[in-house]
Design a protein around this motif. Structure first.
Motif, mmCIF file in Angstrom:
data_model
loop_
_atom_site.group_PDB
_atom_site.id
_atom_site.type_symbol
_atom_site.label_atom_id
_atom_site.label_comp_id
_atom_site.label_asym_id
_atom_site.label_seq_id
_atom_site.Cartn_x
_atom_site.Cartn_y
_atom_site.Cartn_z
ATOM 1 N N ALA A 270 0.744 -1.192 0.055
ATOM 2 C CA ALA A 270 -0.025 0.052 -0.025
ATOM 3 C C ALA A 270 0.960 1.184 0.070
ATOM 4 C CB ALA A 270 -0.935 0.021 1.135
ATOM 5 N N ILE A 271 2.013 1.233 0.615
ATOM 6 C CA ILE A 271 2.787 2.325 0.637
ATOM 7 C C ILE A 271 3.474 2.548 -0.642
ATOM 8 C CG2 ILE A 271 4.876 3.201 2.083
ATOM 9 C CD1 ILE A 271 3.964 2.089 4.608
ATOM 10 N N ALA A 272 3.904 1.517 -0.935
ATOM 11 C CA ALA A 272 4.614 1.794 -2.275
ATOM 12 C C ALA A 272 3.528 2.140 -3.543
ATOM 13 C CB ALA A 272 5.117 0.076 -2.553
ATOM 14 N N VAL A 273 2.442 1.872 -3.364
ATOM 15 C CA VAL A 273 1.367 2.414 -4.464
ATOM 16 C C VAL A 273 1.233 3.817 -4.123
ATOM 17 C CG1 VAL A 273 -0.866 2.054 -5.093
ATOM 18 C CG2 VAL A 273 0.406 0.019 -4.812
ATOM 19 N N ILE A 274 1.015 4.169 -2.909
ATOM 20 C CA ILE A 274 0.795 5.551 -2.638
ATOM 21 C C ILE A 274 1.859 6.514 -2.881
ATOM 22 C CG2 ILE A 274 0.258 7.103 -0.731
ATOM 23 C CD1 ILE A 274 -1.435 4.807 0.766
ATOM 24 N N GLY A 275 3.081 6.017 -2.531
ATOM 25 C CA GLY A 275 4.337 6.573 -2.819
ATOM 26 C C GLY A 275 4.469 6.944 -4.216
ATOM 27 N N THR A 276 4.408 6.019 -5.142
ATOM 28 C CA THR A 276 4.328 5.941 -6.417
ATOM 29 C C THR A 276 3.404 6.736 -7.075
ATOM 30 O OG1 THR A 276 5.169 3.641 -6.724
ATOM 31 C CG2 THR A 276 4.436 4.687 -8.862
ATOM 32 N N ALA A 277 2.169 6.825 -6.692
ATOM 33 C CA ALA A 277 1.076 7.760 -7.146
ATOM 34 C C ALA A 277 1.418 9.254 -6.797
ATOM 35 C CB ALA A 277 -0.382 7.591 -6.555
ATOM 36 N N LEU A 278 1.977 9.350 -5.492
ATOM 37 C CA LEU A 278 2.161 10.766 -5.381
ATOM 38 C C LEU A 278 3.613 11.481 -6.001
ATOM 39 C CD1 LEU A 278 2.192 13.183 -3.058
ATOM 40 C CD2 LEU A 278 3.745 11.831 -1.823
ATOM 41 N N ALA A 279 4.496 10.369 -6.325
ATOM 42 C CA ALA A 279 5.490 10.970 -7.143
ATOM 43 C C ALA A 279 5.188 11.300 -8.369
ATOM 44 C CB ALA A 279 6.513 9.658 -7.326
ATOM 45 N N ARG A 280 4.039 10.598 -9.044
ATOM 46 C CA ARG A 280 3.423 10.838 -10.380
ATOM 47 C C ARG A 280 2.895 12.103 -10.382
ATOM 48 N NH1 ARG A 280 1.697 4.914 -12.983
ATOM 49 N NH2 ARG A 280 3.862 4.056 -13.096
ATOM 50 N N ARG A 281 2.159 12.269 -9.251
ATOM 51 C CA ARG A 281 1.281 13.437 -8.959
ATOM 52 C C ARG A 281 2.258 14.913 -9.066
ATOM 53 N NH1 ARG A 281 -4.146 15.199 -9.254
ATOM 54 N NH2 ARG A 281 -4.486 16.953 -8.157
ATOM 55 N N LEU A 282 3.416 14.625 -8.518
ATOM 56 C CA LEU A 282 4.647 15.660 -8.407
ATOM 57 C C LEU A 282 5.290 15.853 -9.489
ATOM 58 C CD1 LEU A 282 4.894 15.469 -4.359
ATOM 59 C CD2 LEU A 282 3.432 16.857 -5.353
ATOM 60 N N GLY A 283 5.192 14.810 -10.260
ATOM 61 C CA GLY A 283 6.339 14.849 -11.508
ATOM 62 C C GLY A 283 7.776 14.533 -11.167
#
Length: 520
Positions: A12-25
């Motif tokens: 779950a943390i890996a998915v959230i972190g990846t989504a956040l990274a994509r959101r922030l570029g």
């Protein structure tokens, strides 16, 4: 249950972190490593210990396999000289230079174990190289070289690590022993990889069920790496050889349905595994710090010396080999001298990852060799964090500063259009041969389809909305309307759930075919 909760939490943390990274570029590997570093200090986060054997045999093989499957064999073969110079030559040189620097700073530590640490930190990581290089959109040749290097260099480093540890623990290590070790690791890995590739190619060709094809694809890297480990050969080499062969032959081995399903499976598997790997690296910090006994001033000095040696050696080796190789006329004619920006960006793209940490955790215990093991594990960890965060985060900026021109998409479109024209002509010729066996209206519709496919690639060169893009956009709206009718009929009880799923699948497949048209 606790173990299951930890795994679910990490995913779950890996998915959230990846989504956040994509959101922030931002680059996902860097965000996940930093997240892991921060989480490792929170008291309610349980300690997660990375099993080095699990990392090298359970996590690395599938990621190497899918990377090898997606690697272009012709491009790999064309760039074989720079790939081998980096994957073998640079790893060996780096290991001995780092070992020498470390031995000079820690004269009481045996030289052999210092070289072992050099072998641990020498190879850039396949996962980091692939994830970051593609995200930065470096030129295709640069990406091929980085991917090729990272696919092979682990084998070089692990063999050198094995030899160095044997020497440090008092085993006899002469030229014959080293040659035997290299021959067994490399030769045995190639042999097992070739045999495995031929066997799995034979099985894939006879499987007609997409689900079975996907299941076999999942098992392939493990069924290849395990026998390699048993006989002492390089599982890395075996998996890479099998992946290159099978990836090159996939169009002839699998049906279209199998390829689509297998590609979708590996996309999600790689997404989750890569996220877990980088998160796990960061989470090791608490355990690494707890074991440290060396004064921090000394730790900082040694860490700076090791990281500086790694980065400096990579730049020096790359520029020397690039320019010295062009002194050979045959090389110069076949491969002209590239702009200086190309070796410069390859030199900066030396991110380390999970293999470095797993190899460090597999170093011998202090009772086997007199050396500060906790310091050596810290050095490996520090190299990973510094190269990932410093080099990985600045690589996009660095590439822009070097003004490296990206690949021209029009060149790909022109090449695709030319080949598509030839393919459409071949399709029309085959249709003419079979025209008498079908109704005239069907033949006319198929001729229009062939003409449409021949024109579609040329249309993408235009700046405005092309007929193909307009067709895709409008057809997707029509598909949405059709879906809504089927859903309403299911909700009202006029059709069964199975009927809805069957219709939905047909519409989904058609929409997936339209996806590329609307994105281009």
């Amino acid at each position: 249950m606790d173990g299951l909760a930890e795994v679910v939490g990490l995913v779950a943390i890996a998915v959230i972190g990846t989504a956040l990274a994509r959101r922030l570029g931002l680059l996902a590997p860097i965000v996940l490593v930093i997240a892991g570093l921060g989480l490792s200090f929170l008291p309610f986060v349980p300690e997660v210990h990375l099993d080095p054997h699990l990392a090298l045999v359970g996590i690395l093989p599938p990621l190497l396999y899918v990377a090898a499957v997606e690697t272009s064999v012709p491009a790999f073969r064309f760039n074989l000289r720079p790939i081998l110079l980096l994957a073998i030559g640079l790893v060996v040189v780096t290991a001995f230079l780092v070992g020498t620097v470390l031995h000079l700073m820690l004269p009481g530590v045996p030289y052999a174990i210092c070289v072992a640490l050099g072998a641990v930190v020498a190879p850039p990581d396949a996962i980091a190289a692939t994830a970051i290089a593609r995200r930065v959109r470096l030129p295709r040749r640069v990406v091929t070289i980085l991917e090729g290097e990272s696919l092979i260099n682990d084998a070089t480093a692990l063999v050198l690590l094995r030899v160095s540890v044997a020497a440090a623990t008092g085993a006899a290590v002469g030229f014959f022993n080293v040659a035997t070790e290299v021959a067994l690791a490399a030769g045995g890995g190639i042999a097992i990889g070739v045999v495995g590739a031929l066997v799995f190619a034979y099985v894939h060709k006879r499987i007609k069920d997409p689900l079975m094809d996907t299941a076999l694809s999942l098992l392939t890297p493990f069924l290849i790496v395990l026998p390699a480990e048993v006989v002492g050969a390089s599982g890395v080499v075996a998996v890479v050889v099998a992946g290159l062969y099978l990836g090159h032959r996939i169009p002839k081995l699998m049906s279209a349905a199998s390829r689509l399903q297998t590609e979708g499976f590996w996309r999600i598997a790689r997404f989750l595994l890569e996220g877990m790997v980088f998160l796990l690296v960061g989470l090791q910090l608490r355990d690494v710090l707890r074991s440290m006994k060396t004064p921090w001033i000394e730790v900082i000095e040694i860490t700076g010396a090791v990281v500086g040696t790694l980065i400096g050696t990579r730049f020096l080796w790359i520029f020397l080999t690039v320019y010295l190789a062009r002194l050979i006329p045959r090389v110069r004619r076949r491969d002209p001298l590239p702009p200086a920006s190309y070796p410069a960006v390859v030199g900066w793209a030396g991110m380390r990852g999970v293999v470095t940490l797993a190899a460090a955790l597999a170093l011998p215990r202090p009772d086997e060799v007199a050396y500060p093991r906790a310091l050596f594990v810290w050095l490996a960890f520090a190299v990973i964090v510094v190269t990932l965060v410093l080099q990985g985060a600045t690589l996009p900026w660095y590439a822009r500063r070097l003004r490296i021109p990206p690949d021209d998409p029009n060149e790909d479109t022109l090449a695709e259009a030319a080949v598509q024209n030839a393919a459409s002509r071949a399709a029309r010729d085959r249709l003419d041969q079979l025209a008498e066996s079908a109704p005239a209206g069907t033949v006319d519709r198929l001729r229009e389809l062939a003409e449409h496919r021949a024109n579609k690639a040329w249309e993408r060169l235009g700046p405005s909305e092309t007929p193909s893009r307009a067709y895709g956009r409008l057809r997707r709206e029509m598909i949405d309307a059709e879906r809504e009718v089927f859903r309403s009929a299911r909700d009202e009880g006029r059709i069964a759930e199975e009927v809805l799923r069957r219709a939905q699948r047909d519409l989904d497949l058609e929409e997936s075919l339209l996806q590329r048209t609307t994105e281009d």
